[in-house]
Design an enzyme around this catalytic site. Structure first.
Site, mmCIF file in Angstrom:
data_model
loop_
_atom_site.group_PDB
_atom_site.id
_atom_site.type_symbol
_atom_site.label_atom_id
_atom_site.label_comp_id
_atom_site.label_asym_id
_atom_site.label_seq_id
_atom_site.Cartn_x
_atom_site.Cartn_y
_atom_site.Cartn_z
ATOM 1 N N GLY A 180 36.327 -6.948 101.459
ATOM 2 C CA GLY A 180 36.792 -5.639 100.998
ATOM 3 C C GLY A 180 37.326 -5.625 99.575
ATOM 4 N N SER A 224 31.093 -7.667 96.360
ATOM 5 C CA SER A 224 29.716 -7.611 96.854
ATOM 6 C C SER A 224 29.337 -8.747 97.795
ATOM 7 C CB SER A 224 28.761 -7.619 95.666
ATOM 8 O OG SER A 224 28.149 -6.400 95.598
ATOM 9 N N ASP A 274 24.089 -5.438 92.033
ATOM 10 C CA ASP A 274 24.797 -6.490 92.765
ATOM 11 C C ASP A 274 23.901 -7.688 93.088
ATOM 12 O OD1 ASP A 274 26.836 -4.749 92.525
ATOM 13 O OD2 ASP A 274 26.955 -4.205 94.635
ATOM 14 N N HIS A 304 28.740 2.911 87.546
ATOM 15 C CA HIS A 304 27.947 4.073 87.977
ATOM 16 C C HIS A 304 26.734 4.303 87.068
ATOM 17 C CE1 HIS A 304 30.432 5.595 91.314
ATOM 18 N NE2 HIS A 304 31.431 5.070 90.633
ATOM 19 N N THR A 305 26.458 3.378 86.188
ATOM 20 C CA THR A 305 25.296 3.531 85.299
ATOM 21 C C THR A 305 24.026 2.993 85.959
ATOM 22 O OG1 THR A 305 26.085 1.497 84.292
ATOM 23 C CG2 THR A 305 26.464 3.525 83.058
ATOM 24 N N GLY A 364 35.560 -5.741 96.816
ATOM 25 C CA GLY A 364 34.611 -5.188 95.836
ATOM 26 C C GLY A 364 33.806 -6.243 95.109
ATOM 27 N N TYR A 394 30.814 8.927 96.134
ATOM 28 C CA TYR A 394 29.703 8.211 95.493
ATOM 29 C C TYR A 394 28.416 9.036 95.601
ATOM 30 C CZ TYR A 394 26.267 4.408 94.774
ATOM 31 O OH TYR A 394 25.228 3.636 94.330
ATOM 32 N N SER A 437 28.150 -8.389 100.672
ATOM 33 C CA SER A 437 26.892 -8.094 101.377
ATOM 34 C C SER A 437 25.689 -8.498 100.520
ATOM 35 C CB SER A 437 26.824 -6.618 101.768
ATOM 36 O OG SER A 437 26.842 -5.795 100.628
HETATM 37 P P1 ADP Z 1 31.128 -5.720 99.861
HETATM 38 O O1 ADP Z 1 31.642 -4.847 98.764
HETATM 39 O O2 ADP Z 1 31.954 -6.965 100.003
HETATM 40 O O3 ADP Z 1 29.659 -5.986 99.754
HETATM 41 P P2 ADP Z 1 30.250 -4.320 102.185
HETATM 42 O O4 ADP Z 1 30.934 -3.391 103.115
HETATM 43 O O5 ADP Z 1 29.050 -3.850 101.463
HETATM 44 O O6 ADP Z 1 31.374 -4.882 101.201
HETATM 45 O O7 ADP Z 1 29.817 -5.621 102.981
HETATM 46 C C1 ADP Z 1 30.717 -6.257 103.823
HETATM 47 C C2 ADP Z 1 29.990 -6.655 105.098
HETATM 48 O O8 ADP Z 1 29.228 -7.859 104.851
HETATM 49 C C3 ADP Z 1 30.916 -7.000 106.239
HETATM 50 O O9 ADP Z 1 31.274 -5.849 106.963
HETATM 51 C C4 ADP Z 1 30.045 -7.939 107.053
HETATM 52 O O10 ADP Z 1 29.125 -7.212 107.834
HETATM 53 C C5 ADP Z 1 29.274 -8.682 105.974
HETATM 54 N N1 ADP Z 1 29.986 -9.932 105.625
HETATM 55 C C6 ADP Z 1 30.688 -10.199 104.494
HETATM 56 N N2 ADP Z 1 31.226 -11.441 104.551
HETATM 57 C C7 ADP Z 1 30.875 -11.954 105.738
HETATM 58 C C8 ADP Z 1 31.124 -13.200 106.400
HETATM 59 N N3 ADP Z 1 31.835 -14.150 105.820
HETATM 60 N N4 ADP Z 1 30.597 -13.376 107.635
HETATM 61 C C9 ADP Z 1 29.868 -12.411 108.213
HETATM 62 N N5 ADP Z 1 29.594 -11.237 107.648
HETATM 63 C C10 ADP Z 1 30.084 -10.997 106.429
HETATM 64 MG MG MG Z 2 28.214 -4.440 99.664
#
Ligand code: ADP
Ligand code: MG
Length: 383
Positions: A118, A122, A167, A30-31, A120, A217, A124
């Site tokens: 899911g 990253s 990230d 959170h920094t 954590g 958050y 995305s």
């Molecule tokens: P994280 O903490 O992993 O970044 P987010 O909710 O920010 O979690 O991002 C997850 C999103 O990224 C998923 O809902 C999907 O839209 C996309 N994503 C992650 N991995 C894949 C994958 N292998 N194929 C397609 N989309 C993905």
């Molecule tokens: Mg993400």
């Protein structure tokens, strides 16, 4: 079928492949959005991507092997729904146009990720950074890593995720056996080499996400911003980074109803990041572990973003006598803990943690050993 073969059947022959890893954060939670310091690393799990650029391609075409799902959109396509994973590329293409004035030509990309969803890590940011690496390579752009991290961050903002710079920055700048000591005010970093040969970082995923994670958050962010706003009555500050503990005393006197304990945590966490860098540099893993536990207790009691499941895992780590340091990692209210362990104790710890957690919560937590590794790169080229 391997991803390359799938790509060949769905799309034109690829010109190159890209690697884009996930990330962990050793300490500094959170920094980032408070202008402070963080200490993340890219890891050995990530996205493999194949890219085909060709002037005959008339839309952006994507395939995810994990989802076994194909998507396509053109530049004038309406906004994709939140549940559609292709929204990341759509937002990114728009950000590149708005920020850089570059019209990215249509291309095809297939991808496969070894980042557990899911958890954590990253995914995305890794996916966005992977797209950016491919686009930069094909268009021979001179983007710096910091520029790419900023574009990836703006992409998440565009789809409504108010994330910090850490990230994508870690995913882009990661190096083998190293942590990225990132100053989130100046967006500059130092690579901290870490001799992790005798130690391991094990993530334990609670497999829970409490539904106030997002509001929690945003609330914490607002609380910190409010303190900065009030402080501007007597000093000049953009983020908590520009304030000192004395400033909090003044705010407490003037506005007794405004909470400053969150800001106090940020001051302390920033100090711990500095100390963790010194511990890493001198190979003091015991000292590093203590800082990780202290970080967790601050997140639990002062910043208040932990949850019973995370606290249970950290408590189990101390009880086991096997773990040098443990703390919640990420935004909080669920997700994983990160545990620093001598490599000889890894399997005993995993057994202990999973048994204890399962018997208490009736959920089997997944575990993962994360190795600090290289960041995004173009891995193979053809033609
Ligand atoms: P994280 O903490 O992993 O970044 P987010 O909710 O920010 O979690 O991002 C997850 C999103 O990224 C998923 O809902 C999907 O839209 C996309 N994503 C992650 N991995 C894949 C994958 N292998 N194929 C397609 N989309 C993905
Ligand atoms: Mg993400």
């Amino acid at each position: 079928m391997g991803l390359k073969e799938i790509h060949d059947t769905l799309f034109n022959p690829p010109q190159f492949a890209v690697w884009a890893p996930g990330r962990i954060n050793l300490i500094g939670e959170h920094t980032d959005y408070n202008g402070g310091w963080v200490l993340p690393a890219a890891i050995d799990r990530g996205f493999e991507m194949y890219f085909s650029f060709d002037e005959n391609i008339e839309q952006f075409e994507l395939y995810s092997k994990n989802l076994d799902n194909q998507q396509a959109f053109t530049r004038t396509h309406e906004s994709l729904p939140a549940a559609n994973w292709a929204k990341y590329l759509q937002a990114l293409i728009l950000v590149i146009k708005e920020e850089e004035g570059i019209i990215v030509p249509y291309f095809q990309v297939s991808l496969e990720s070894s980042i557990p969803p899911g958890g954590g890590l990253s995914s995305s940011a890794a996916m966005n950074a992977g797209f950016l690496t491919g686009i930069k390579h094909f268009l021979k752009l001179k983007w710096s890593g910091a520029k790419m991290a900023q574009l990836a961050q703006l992409t998440e903002h565009k789809i409504g995720a108010n994330v910090g710079i850490m990230d994508p920055y870690a995913v882009i700048y990661g190096e083998e056996n190293s942590f990225i000591f990132l100053d989130c005010q100046s967006n500059s970093h130092q690579v901290i080499n870490a001799d992790f040969h005798d130690y391991a970082l094990v993530l334990v995923d609670t497999k829970v996400t409490h539904n106030h994670a997002e509001s929690g958050y945003n609330d914490r962010r607002k609380t910190c911003e409010r303190v900065v706003e009030l402080a501007n009555a007597f000093t000049k500050a953009q983020t908590l980074r520009d304030l000192k503990p004395d400033d909090l005393v003044k705010i407490n006197d003037e506005y007794p109803n405004v909470s400053t304990v969150e800001a106090e945590f940020i001051f302390e966490e920033n100090k711990r990041v500095q100390e963790a860098v010194m511990a890493l540099q001198s190979g003091d893993f015991v000292g590093l572990g203590k800082l990780m536990y202290a970080s967790h207790y601050g997140l639990q009691n002062k910043y208040r973003v932990s949850c019973p499941e995370l606290d249970f895992l950290v408590h189990t780590a101390t009880r086991s006598g096997l773990v040098l340091g443990a703390r919640m990692m990420g935004g909080g209210f669920g997700g994983s803990t990160i545990n620093l362990i001598h490599k000889d104790n890894v399997s005993s710890w995993i057994k202990f943690a999973t048994t204890e957690y399962e018997s208490t919560y009736q959920i089997y937590p997944s575990t993962l050993i994360a190795r600090p590794s290289k960041g995004c790169e173009v891995r193979e080229t053809w033609g």
